[in-house]
Enzyme design. Sequence first.
Site, PDB file in Angstrom:
ATOM      1  N   ARG A  98      17.550   4.462  -4.044  1.00 29.28           N
ATOM      2  CA  ARG A  98      17.183   3.041  -3.405  1.00 29.28           C
ATOM      3  C   ARG A  98      16.665   1.701  -5.067  1.00 29.28           C
ATOM      4  O   ARG A  98      16.553   2.168  -6.241  1.00 29.28           O
ATOM      5  CB  ARG A  98      15.510   3.402  -2.704  1.00 29.28           C
ATOM      6  CG  ARG A  98      15.234   4.116  -1.764  1.00 29.28           C
ATOM      7  CD  ARG A  98      13.972   3.784  -0.950  1.00 29.28           C
ATOM      8  NE  ARG A  98      13.838   2.781  -0.217  1.00 29.28           N
ATOM      9  CZ  ARG A  98      13.044   2.254   0.037  1.00 29.28           C
ATOM     10  NH1 ARG A  98      11.896   3.238  -0.034  1.00 29.28           N
ATOM     11  NH2 ARG A  98      12.272   1.580   0.311  1.00 29.28           N
ATOM     12  N   ASP A 246       6.861  -3.878  -5.225  1.00 29.40           N
ATOM     13  CA  ASP A 246       7.385  -2.626  -5.894  1.00 29.40           C
ATOM     14  C   ASP A 246       8.633  -2.796  -6.845  1.00 29.40           C
ATOM     15  O   ASP A 246       9.063  -2.559  -7.404  1.00 29.40           O
ATOM     16  CB  ASP A 246       8.816  -2.702  -4.183  1.00 29.40           C
ATOM     17  CG  ASP A 246       8.134  -2.279  -3.216  1.00 29.40           C
ATOM     18  OD1 ASP A 246       7.615  -2.504  -3.191  1.00 29.40           O
ATOM     19  OD2 ASP A 246       8.980  -0.728  -3.313  1.00 29.40           O
TER      20      ASP A 246
HETATM   21  O1  MRU Z   1       9.846   0.799   1.772  1.00 24.42           O
HETATM   22  P1  MRU Z   1       8.581   1.215   1.296  1.00 24.42           P
HETATM   23  O2  MRU Z   1       7.613   2.073   2.042  1.00 24.42           O
HETATM   24  O3  MRU Z   1       8.762   2.296  -0.216  1.00 24.42           O
HETATM   25  O4  MRU Z   1       8.302   0.000   1.123  1.00 24.42           O
HETATM   26  C1  MRU Z   1       6.900   0.298   0.036  1.00 24.42           C
HETATM   27  C2  MRU Z   1       5.922  -0.833  -0.275  1.00 24.42           C
HETATM   28  O5  MRU Z   1       6.953  -2.241   0.027  1.00 24.42           O
HETATM   29  C3  MRU Z   1       4.413  -1.233  -1.508  1.00 24.42           C
HETATM   30  O6  MRU Z   1       4.370  -1.965  -0.750  1.00 24.42           O
HETATM   31  C4  MRU Z   1       4.921  -0.984  -2.490  1.00 24.42           C
HETATM   32  O7  MRU Z   1       6.027  -0.322  -2.840  1.00 24.42           O
HETATM   33  C5  MRU Z   1       3.366  -0.876  -2.811  1.00 24.42           C
HETATM   34  S1  MRU Z   1       3.837   0.764  -3.292  1.00 24.42           S
HETATM   35  C6  MRU Z   1       2.226   0.751  -4.003  1.00 24.42           C
END
Ligand code: MRU
Length: 344
Positions: A98, A246
């Site tokens: 990712r 992220d």
């Molecule tokens: O696609 P995801 O579910 O991995 O996206 C996660 C998010 O956007 C969260 O808000 C982010 O990773 C922060 S987690 C503490």
Amino acid sequence: MTIPRTIEWIPKAEGELMPGLIRLIDQTLLPEKLDYIETTDIQEVWHAIKTLQVRGAPAIGIAAAMGIAAAAQESASDSTENIIATVDQAGAYLATSRPTAVNLFWAIDRMQRLANNNGKLSAIDLKIALIKEAMRIRDEDAAMCRAIGEHGTVLLKDGDTVLTHCNAGSLATAEFGTALAPIYVAKEQGKNIKVYADETRPLLQGSRLTAWELMQAGIDVTVICDNMTAQVMKEGRIDAVMVGADRIAANGDAANKIGTYGVALLAKAHNIPFYVLAPSSTIDMDTATGKDIPIEERADKEITHGFGTATAPDGVKVYAPAFDVTPTELITAIITEKGDYIIK
Ligand code: MRU
């Protein structure tokens, strides 16, 4: 208060770190079923990250660290040089899973540095050192989340209602979460905070995961569809928005789950504070602004066939960015484990 632990290293014998295995909550099965994946296989770890069985920026980083430790453990070689090569390969491989969450690359880099700086250790000692480093990454994340919660809870008063988007809770971290941490700390302090969880199209991390984990912890949570946020804010139901991130660029622009930028614009329009909560490992000083953050695109099917049913005609064109970037000027404050860093 019951707060789920999304990722753990389970030693096979008591008191010995090695051999062990990674145990993950399979988040794709929630809220219907709480089930675990147990593995030492690097391809299964890659698959778990890619398919969001484990997701959330810090949890992805921890999974990668444990995946690398498991790859080293599983190597039959007793040559330190071969173990270092295994670590480098495993890291390069997991880095393709990712692109947006910087915690993934940060954790891989940390594991690779540990291996490459310890070429004098025996193969067995290096394997154990790698497991210990992965556990340190996990434990440090848990401590950072708690500290974020302690700093963040100061912004909330008894009776407040917080809106959150996606899942930045315990499921997304070692424990406690980032955006949800102030709410858990508030509960420990006897404050009563309510939460509105955006369902978070298309994969419903808000309704499936945030609502589930808050209910486990006995916190008052209401699910709304993403397109209800403006109305809910207009009705005066929200005192603060708290979201995770992220990747935070050096100028304070913050990437988070698609839809977060829209929530930030709505918060501005309704004069509601918009807080981003994240460990310092989410801040990427090598990325100058939000424009430089790579945005993952997901498969069309996640939109056209969410959870099995066709919700769009076969063959229709789809655009599926998984994240957006909230510009720094819309963010009231970024709260890390070090305290709150006020942007404006
Ligand atoms: O696609 P995801 O579910 O991995 O996206 C996660 C998010 O956007 C969260 O808000 C982010 O990773 C922060 S987690 C503490």
